[in-house]
Design a protein around this motif. Structure first.
Motif, mmCIF file in Angstrom:
data_model
loop_
_atom_site.group_PDB
_atom_site.id
_atom_site.type_symbol
_atom_site.label_atom_id
_atom_site.label_comp_id
_atom_site.label_asym_id
_atom_site.label_seq_id
_atom_site.Cartn_x
_atom_site.Cartn_y
_atom_site.Cartn_z
ATOM 1 N N CYS A 83 107.360 -24.015 35.788
ATOM 2 C CA CYS A 83 107.789 -23.956 37.190
ATOM 3 C C CYS A 83 106.762 -23.140 37.959
ATOM 4 C CB CYS A 83 109.164 -23.296 37.274
ATOM 5 S SG CYS A 83 109.713 -22.913 38.955
ATOM 6 N N PRO A 84 105.993 -23.752 38.864
ATOM 7 C CA PRO A 84 104.979 -23.000 39.599
ATOM 8 C C PRO A 84 105.548 -21.779 40.327
ATOM 9 C CG PRO A 84 104.646 -25.350 39.924
ATOM 10 C CD PRO A 84 105.949 -25.205 39.183
ATOM 11 N N MET A 85 106.751 -21.932 40.912
ATOM 12 C CA MET A 85 107.349 -20.810 41.642
ATOM 13 C C MET A 85 107.576 -19.595 40.747
ATOM 14 S SD MET A 85 110.865 -20.648 43.894
ATOM 15 C CE MET A 85 111.946 -20.950 42.489
ATOM 16 N N ALA A 86 107.840 -19.832 39.466
ATOM 17 C CA ALA A 86 108.136 -18.737 38.540
ATOM 18 C C ALA A 86 106.996 -17.717 38.458
ATOM 19 C CB ALA A 86 108.432 -19.304 37.148
ATOM 20 N N HIS A 87 105.791 -18.137 38.872
ATOM 21 C CA HIS A 87 104.609 -17.269 38.806
ATOM 22 C C HIS A 87 104.233 -16.706 40.185
ATOM 23 C CE1 HIS A 87 103.719 -18.840 34.707
ATOM 24 N NE2 HIS A 87 104.226 -19.955 35.203
ATOM 25 N N MET A 88 104.978 -17.059 41.234
ATOM 26 C CA MET A 88 104.549 -16.758 42.603
ATOM 27 C C MET A 88 104.987 -15.386 43.118
ATOM 28 S SD MET A 88 104.941 -20.349 44.673
ATOM 29 C CE MET A 88 104.220 -21.877 44.123
ATOM 30 N N ALA A 89 104.748 -14.365 42.306
ATOM 31 C CA ALA A 89 104.897 -12.983 42.784
ATOM 32 C C ALA A 89 103.808 -12.170 42.102
ATOM 33 C CB ALA A 89 106.272 -12.427 42.457
ATOM 34 N N VAL A 90 103.257 -11.210 42.823
ATOM 35 C CA VAL A 90 102.107 -10.442 42.329
ATOM 36 C C VAL A 90 102.586 -9.079 41.834
ATOM 37 C CG1 VAL A 90 99.860 -9.476 42.948
ATOM 38 C CG2 VAL A 90 100.618 -11.640 43.970
ATOM 39 N N VAL A 91 102.249 -8.774 40.588
ATOM 40 C CA VAL A 91 102.692 -7.525 39.960
ATOM 41 C C VAL A 91 102.286 -6.310 40.787
ATOM 42 C CG1 VAL A 91 102.371 -6.048 37.928
ATOM 43 C CG2 VAL A 91 102.752 -8.507 37.636
ATOM 44 N N SER A 92 101.047 -6.286 41.261
ATOM 45 C CA SER A 92 100.573 -5.128 42.043
ATOM 46 C C SER A 92 101.361 -4.959 43.335
ATOM 47 C CB SER A 92 99.075 -5.262 42.342
ATOM 48 O OG SER A 92 98.816 -6.452 43.073
ATOM 49 N N ASN A 93 101.795 -6.074 43.935
ATOM 50 C CA ASN A 93 102.601 -5.990 45.161
ATOM 51 C C ASN A 93 103.965 -5.377 44.879
ATOM 52 O OD1 ASN A 93 100.572 -7.192 46.578
ATOM 53 N ND2 ASN A 93 101.583 -9.164 46.868
ATOM 54 N N ILE A 94 104.552 -5.737 43.759
ATOM 55 C CA ILE A 94 105.858 -5.181 43.392
ATOM 56 C C ILE A 94 105.742 -3.667 43.203
ATOM 57 C CG2 ILE A 94 107.707 -5.194 41.656
ATOM 58 C CD1 ILE A 94 106.830 -8.140 41.039
ATOM 59 N N ARG A 95 104.712 -3.245 42.490
ATOM 60 C CA ARG A 95 104.511 -1.806 42.247
ATOM 61 C C ARG A 95 104.239 -1.055 43.552
ATOM 62 N NH1 ARG A 95 101.336 -3.183 36.788
ATOM 63 N NH2 ARG A 95 103.108 -3.029 35.366
ATOM 64 N N LYS A 96 103.484 -1.708 44.437
ATOM 65 C CA LYS A 96 103.178 -1.096 45.733
ATOM 66 C C LYS A 96 104.448 -0.927 46.561
ATOM 67 C CE LYS A 96 100.229 -1.741 49.803
ATOM 68 N NZ LYS A 96 99.437 -2.724 50.584
ATOM 69 N N MET A 97 105.305 -1.926 46.552
ATOM 70 C CA MET A 97 106.585 -1.844 47.273
ATOM 71 C C MET A 97 107.414 -0.673 46.762
ATOM 72 S SD MET A 97 107.268 -4.172 49.640
ATOM 73 C CE MET A 97 106.660 -5.740 50.243
ATOM 74 N N ARG A 98 107.462 -0.515 45.459
ATOM 75 C CA ARG A 98 108.246 0.574 44.865
ATOM 76 C C ARG A 98 107.703 1.944 45.297
ATOM 77 N NH1 ARG A 98 112.287 -0.732 41.624
ATOM 78 N NH2 ARG A 98 112.202 -2.546 40.238
ATOM 79 N N GLU A 99 106.380 2.039 45.411
ATOM 80 C CA GLU A 99 105.757 3.308 45.814
ATOM 81 C C GLU A 99 105.984 3.619 47.291
ATOM 82 O OE1 GLU A 99 101.642 2.976 44.849
ATOM 83 O OE2 GLU A 99 101.976 2.921 42.681
ATOM 84 N N GLU A 100 105.989 2.581 48.123
ATOM 85 C CA GLU A 100 105.978 2.793 49.572
ATOM 86 C C GLU A 100 107.358 2.769 50.227
ATOM 87 O OE1 GLU A 100 103.301 -0.075 51.227
ATOM 88 O OE2 GLU A 100 101.513 0.873 50.354
#
Length: 302
Positions: A83-100
């Motif tokens: 499923c292409p959508m299953a890959h459509m999130a960026v790990v670094s973005n998730i970590r950045k959201m948690r920090e900010e």
């Protein structure tokens, strides 16, 4: 003996179960022990006593079954059914959201890779996303990976600050306002039932928006006898089986998931015969991903 009979025999011999999504071909649904949407299949995978699970669906579904059943063998009829959508999130973005962002929950649509599940607080499906987000203690929700389901949840739960990711289901994303209007013009008496993975402009024109299971329930209970279906056309098989006296029209012939269609009857037989295409995940990934899936199953019960 037919291939369907051969599959039934192999299931008995090997203590195996076949789980199939509504989007796979009808003859594959026929040999399944259970057919459902992603939430129902996740629950069924956890409940089964079978030692082998053949998952007639796409890869993230097999991964979810393995996460919930680490001691069982989970086999995929086609390892390239992804499923292409299953890959459509960026790990670094998730970590950045948690920090900010303070007071943040990362909510992961179950239609995602095992890795993305490890970075999430809770998984959701299209069936339970609204309920779970509503009941989370956090005010801020980063919803991954599907922007359209996130938008649907945002509308339903305005008290939360739902932050959208930019992923999408390539099949549902193809639908436009024009597709809905064209179908309504062709079938003026039909109600429009769509999946919330569709764009907002499509959902707004629908008479009902909900999960695949929700669409099936709505059609079965409705006094109407004619419907336009705005989700992957594989669901028509079950809709017609459950409601032989009602008419169903697919919104567009573009509503085909090429990955779901990679799952065929002969591949189910082959994978069951040779016990190949096993889902193998890192143990730490399974432990971490299971936390978000268990949180979903627990919150869905509440």
């Amino acid at each position: 003996m037919s291939m369907k009979e051969d599959i039934q025999k192999l299931k008995q011999e090997k203590n195996a179960i076949v789980l199939a999504h509504y989007y796979v071909e009808g003859d594959v649904q026929d040999v399944a022990d259970f057919v459902g949407d992603s939430f129902a299949l996740a629950k069924k995978a956890k409940e089964t006593d079978a030692q082998i699970i053949v998952f007639a669906g796409v890869r993230f579904m097999g991964e979810s079954a393995k996460i919930l059943n680490p001691d069982k063998k989970v086999l995929m009829p086609d390892m390239n059914a992804d499923c292409p959508m299953a890959h459509m999130a960026v790990v670094s973005n998730i970590r950045k959201m948690r920090e900010e962002i303070d007071d943040l929950a990362v909510v992961c649509y179950v239609n995602s890779t095992a890795e993305l599940k490890t970075l999430s607080d809770v998984c959701v499906t299209s069936s339970n996303a609204v309920k779970i987000v509503k009941n989370l203690p956090q005010k801020n929700i980063y919803f991954i990976p599907d922007q359209h389901l996130a938008s649907f949840v945002k509308e339903q739960v305005p008290e939360k600050n739902v932050i959208l990711n930019d992923g999408y289901c390539i099949t549902h994303h193809r639908m436009s306002k024009e597709d809905v209007l064209k179908a309504k013009e062709k079938y003026p008496k039909a109600l429009v039932l769509v999946h919330p993975e569709c764009k907002k402009e499509v959902v707004e024109l629908a008479d009902y928006a909900g999960s695949t299971a929700g669409i099936l329930q709505y059609a079965a209970k409705s006094e109407h006898t004619e419907f336009i279906i705005g989700t992957e056309m594989g669901v028509l098989y079950e809709l017609k089986r459950q409601n032989p006296d009602k008419k169903f029209h697919i919104m567009s012939d573009k509503l085909v998931c090429v990955n779901m269609k990679k799952v065929t009857l002969d591949k189910v037989y082959d994978v069951l015969s040779h016990e190949k295409n096993e889902i193998v995940l890192d143990e730490e990934v399974m432990v971490q991903a299971k936390k978000s899936m268990d949180a979903m199953l627990e919150m869905a019960k509440a």
